[in-house]
Design an enzyme around this catalytic site. Structure first.
Site, PDB file in Angstrom:
ATOM      1  CG  HIS A  35      -0.381  -5.284  -1.275  1.00 36.49           C
ATOM      2  ND1 HIS A  35      -0.263  -6.236  -2.261  1.00 36.49           N
ATOM      3  CD2 HIS A  35      -0.942  -4.197  -1.868  1.00 36.49           C
ATOM      4  CE1 HIS A  35      -0.737  -5.758  -3.404  1.00 36.49           C
ATOM      5  NE2 HIS A  35      -1.160  -4.520  -3.196  1.00 36.49           N
ATOM      6  CD  GLU A 117       3.066  -4.053  -0.289  1.00 36.48           C
ATOM      7  OE1 GLU A 117       2.891  -4.808   0.692  1.00 36.48           O
ATOM      8  OE2 GLU A 117       3.242  -4.467  -1.453  1.00 36.48           O
ATOM      9  CG  HIS A 156      -1.713  -9.053  -3.227  1.00 34.36           C
ATOM     10  ND1 HIS A 156      -0.347  -9.138  -3.149  1.00 34.36           N
ATOM     11  CD2 HIS A 156      -1.991  -9.111  -4.550  1.00 34.36           C
ATOM     12  CE1 HIS A 156       0.157  -9.235  -4.369  1.00 34.36           C
ATOM     13  NE2 HIS A 156      -0.822  -9.224  -5.234  1.00 34.36           N
ATOM     14  CG  ASP A 166      -0.148  -9.790   0.523  1.00 32.80           C
ATOM     15  OD1 ASP A 166      -0.281 -10.660  -0.355  1.00 32.80           O
ATOM     16  OD2 ASP A 166       0.171  -8.622   0.260  1.00 32.80           O
TER      17      ASP A 166
END
Length: 187
Positions: A35, A117, A156, A166
């Site tokens: 992400h 992330e 994602h 993303d």
């Protein structure tokens, strides 16, 4: 950095435990989802992602925060622009990062995935330090959870097309895959 497969926690990274997780419905970890995030958008190293994943974001600090104030989300890891790695949820638990999602016809990807992330946006390249940390972390995850093969690393946007974009067009998939293949070849 070293991932302890018994606890699901990585040593050598900063731990910021999130309350936003629950038990996996099965003991399966077979997907890695990449992400991007920045809070406020396009601002980096603010500590606001950590606060968001820990339900401690002050909604009065920035207008954008009011729109996400009621969300309860997390990821297993965050890699900041300088390569610093934070862990929020044990890999053995289900972090709430993927939302409504499907991979190869199987829904609810949070059940069987790890979420990483990268601090960033869809319209900016990621840093060398982030790629170095991501490659090392991915190697650790693949060693602990061998079902996460190169074919089971996705964005994602791949598991929530039309809803998520993303990690975005600036993420260098070939750089990650080449580094992981080099590791396999050297064994």
């Amino acid at each position: 950095m070293h991932l302890d497969p018994a606890s699901g926690w990585c040593q050598g990274v900063q731990h910021c435990p999130s309350p936003n997780f629950n038990a996996r419905p099965a003991n399966e970890i077979s997907l890695l989802v990449i992400h991007n995030i920045s809070l406020p958008p396009a601002r980096f190293k603010t500590g606001k992602v950590q606060a968001f994943f820990q339900n401690q974001l002050d909604v009065n600090e920035h207008p954008y925060f009011a729109g996400i104030a009621d969300l309860r989300v997390s990821a297993h890891f965050l890699i900041e622009r300088d390569g610093d790695v934070f862990q929020f949820v044990s890999c053995l638990e289900r972090a709430w990062h993927a939302g409504v999602s499907s991979f190869q016809g199987r829904d609810t990807c949070n059940d069987f995935s790890i979420g990483i992330e990268l601090e960033g946006t869809d319209d900016q390249p990621f840093t060398d330090a982030q790629y170095a940390a991501l490659i090392e972390l991915t190697r650790q995850l693949q060693a602990a959870f061998p079902a996460i093969t190169g074919e089971r690393i996705c964005g994602h946007s791949d598991i929530a097309p039309g809803r998520k974009t993303d990690p975005g067009p600036f993420f260098d998939w070939s750089r990650l895959q080449s580094a992981l293949l080099d590791e396999v070849r050297s064994k």
